[in-house]
Write a protein that holds these residues in place. Structure first.
Motif, mmCIF file in Angstrom:
data_model
loop_
_atom_site.group_PDB
_atom_site.id
_atom_site.type_symbol
_atom_site.label_atom_id
_atom_site.label_comp_id
_atom_site.label_asym_id
_atom_site.label_seq_id
_atom_site.Cartn_x
_atom_site.Cartn_y
_atom_site.Cartn_z
ATOM 1 N N MET A 130 8.689 -19.832 35.914
ATOM 2 C CA MET A 130 9.623 -20.570 36.741
ATOM 3 C C MET A 130 9.272 -20.314 38.184
ATOM 4 O O MET A 130 9.117 -19.187 38.605
ATOM 5 C CB MET A 130 11.041 -20.111 36.429
ATOM 6 N N ALA A 131 9.126 -21.361 38.940
ATOM 7 C CA ALA A 131 8.763 -21.223 40.342
ATOM 8 C C ALA A 131 9.937 -20.664 41.128
ATOM 9 O O ALA A 131 11.062 -21.087 40.975
ATOM 10 C CB ALA A 131 8.358 -22.569 40.922
ATOM 11 N N GLU A 132 9.638 -19.699 41.934
ATOM 12 C CA GLU A 132 10.645 -19.176 42.849
ATOM 13 C C GLU A 132 10.582 -20.036 44.093
ATOM 14 O O GLU A 132 9.501 -20.292 44.620
ATOM 15 C CB GLU A 132 10.346 -17.713 43.196
ATOM 16 N N HIS A 133 11.720 -20.462 44.582
ATOM 17 C CA HIS A 133 11.748 -21.267 45.794
ATOM 18 C C HIS A 133 11.277 -20.413 46.951
ATOM 19 O O HIS A 133 11.707 -19.287 47.128
ATOM 20 C CB HIS A 133 13.155 -21.799 46.067
ATOM 21 N N ARG B 79 19.553 -18.783 36.592
ATOM 22 C CA ARG B 79 18.620 -17.739 36.158
ATOM 23 C C ARG B 79 19.230 -16.918 35.021
ATOM 24 O O ARG B 79 20.452 -16.779 34.924
ATOM 25 C CB ARG B 79 18.284 -16.831 37.330
ATOM 26 N N PRO B 80 18.365 -16.334 34.174
ATOM 27 C CA PRO B 80 18.860 -15.499 33.074
ATOM 28 C C PRO B 80 19.767 -14.384 33.592
ATOM 29 O O PRO B 80 19.504 -13.775 34.620
ATOM 30 C CB PRO B 80 17.579 -14.919 32.466
ATOM 31 N N GLY B 81 20.833 -14.165 32.856
ATOM 32 C CA GLY B 81 21.772 -13.113 33.200
ATOM 33 C C GLY B 81 22.885 -13.539 34.143
ATOM 34 O O GLY B 81 23.825 -12.789 34.370
ATOM 35 N N ALA C 141 20.833 -27.076 26.438
ATOM 36 C CA ALA C 141 19.398 -26.957 26.688
ATOM 37 C C ALA C 141 18.996 -26.277 27.985
ATOM 38 O O ALA C 141 17.969 -25.596 28.019
ATOM 39 C CB ALA C 141 18.762 -28.352 26.641
ATOM 40 N N VAL C 142 19.739 -26.444 29.053
ATOM 41 C CA VAL C 142 19.264 -25.975 30.364
ATOM 42 C C VAL C 142 19.031 -24.461 30.377
ATOM 43 O O VAL C 142 17.940 -23.993 30.716
ATOM 44 C CB VAL C 142 20.218 -26.402 31.502
ATOM 45 N N VAL C 143 20.027 -23.690 30.029
ATOM 46 C CA VAL C 143 19.907 -22.230 30.108
ATOM 47 C C VAL C 143 18.820 -21.697 29.170
ATOM 48 O O VAL C 143 18.004 -20.869 29.591
ATOM 49 C CB VAL C 143 21.271 -21.547 29.879
ATOM 50 N N PRO C 144 18.728 -22.146 27.914
ATOM 51 C CA PRO C 144 17.629 -21.654 27.068
ATOM 52 C C PRO C 144 16.238 -22.008 27.616
ATOM 53 O O PRO C 144 15.324 -21.180 27.542
ATOM 54 C CB PRO C 144 17.874 -22.340 25.721
ATOM 55 N N VAL C 145 16.071 -23.196 28.173
ATOM 56 C CA VAL C 145 14.761 -23.564 28.740
ATOM 57 C C VAL C 145 14.432 -22.657 29.919
ATOM 58 O O VAL C 145 13.308 -22.152 30.046
ATOM 59 C CB VAL C 145 14.732 -25.055 29.155
ATOM 60 N N VAL C 146 15.400 -22.429 30.794
ATOM 61 C CA VAL C 146 15.183 -21.552 31.943
ATOM 62 C C VAL C 146 14.877 -20.131 31.466
ATOM 63 O O VAL C 146 13.974 -19.474 31.986
ATOM 64 C CB VAL C 146 16.404 -21.583 32.892
#
Length: 188
Positions: free
Chosen positions: A1-4, A103-105, A171-176
């Protein structure tokens, strides 16, 4: 995942944006025959999450442009096309703005995702229904007939909003999470 804001190369950013654009268009055509069920919004939103708000907006505009212009039924009429572009640009923009919140968590990430799906789909449907009313009624009768167009399309709008809310929530959170774990594990 790209960090801004990281020093990610321009080439990687372009490739990531192109992949999300291609995925969005492919998913658009995959489900084109199913009324009001689509995954383009999800993939454009994720394009914003992974590419940032500015590039996410571009992913939305490019995805909808290609989908509409290459559609075997023909492209949308200009007012509808403009509404579609604005709606998908907003989806990518908001994905980029909410990306750090997903982000996770992070607590509430699934709720944020579901609300994003709900609100963005409502806005998109409002824009495209208003454009459809403009096309069908013309500018002089637009105000008096706008309510009727929204009532006529209410069932379709409810389906679209409900499906997108559920899809974003699921879907969003699992993909991230998977992308973040992959990146931390050394995958690039």
């Amino acid at each position: 995942m790209a960090e801004h804001g990281t020093g990610e190369s321009r080439e990687r950013k372009v490739i990531r944006a192109a992949l999300f654009t291609a995925l969005s268009v492919a998913l658009g055509f995959l489900l084109a025959a199913v009324p009001n069920v689509e995954l383009m919004s999800l993939s454009v939103f994720l394009g914003g999450v992974f590419c940032g708000p500015r590039v996410g907006s571009l992913v939305g505009v490019l995805s909808e442009s290609l989908f509409s212009l290459l559609n075997p039924l023909g492209p949308a009429l200009p007012p509808l096309f403009a509404a579609q572009l604005a709606g998908f640009a907003l989806v990518g923009l908001v994905g980029g703005l909410l990306g750090p919140r997903l982000r996770p968590g992070r607590s509430g990430a699934v709720l944020v995702s579901a609300l994003a799906g709900l609100v963005l789909t409502l806005i998109y449907d409002a824009l495209t229904n208003a454009a459809t009313a403009f096309i069908a009624l013309g500018p002089r009768r637009l105000v008096e007939g706008l309510g009727g167009v929204f009532v006529a399309g209410a069932l379709f709008m409810v389906i679209h909003v409900g499906v997108n809310t559920a899809v974003f929530a699921a879907a969003v959170v699992p993909v991230v999470r998977v992308a973040h774990a992959w990146q931390r594990g050394g995958g690039r």
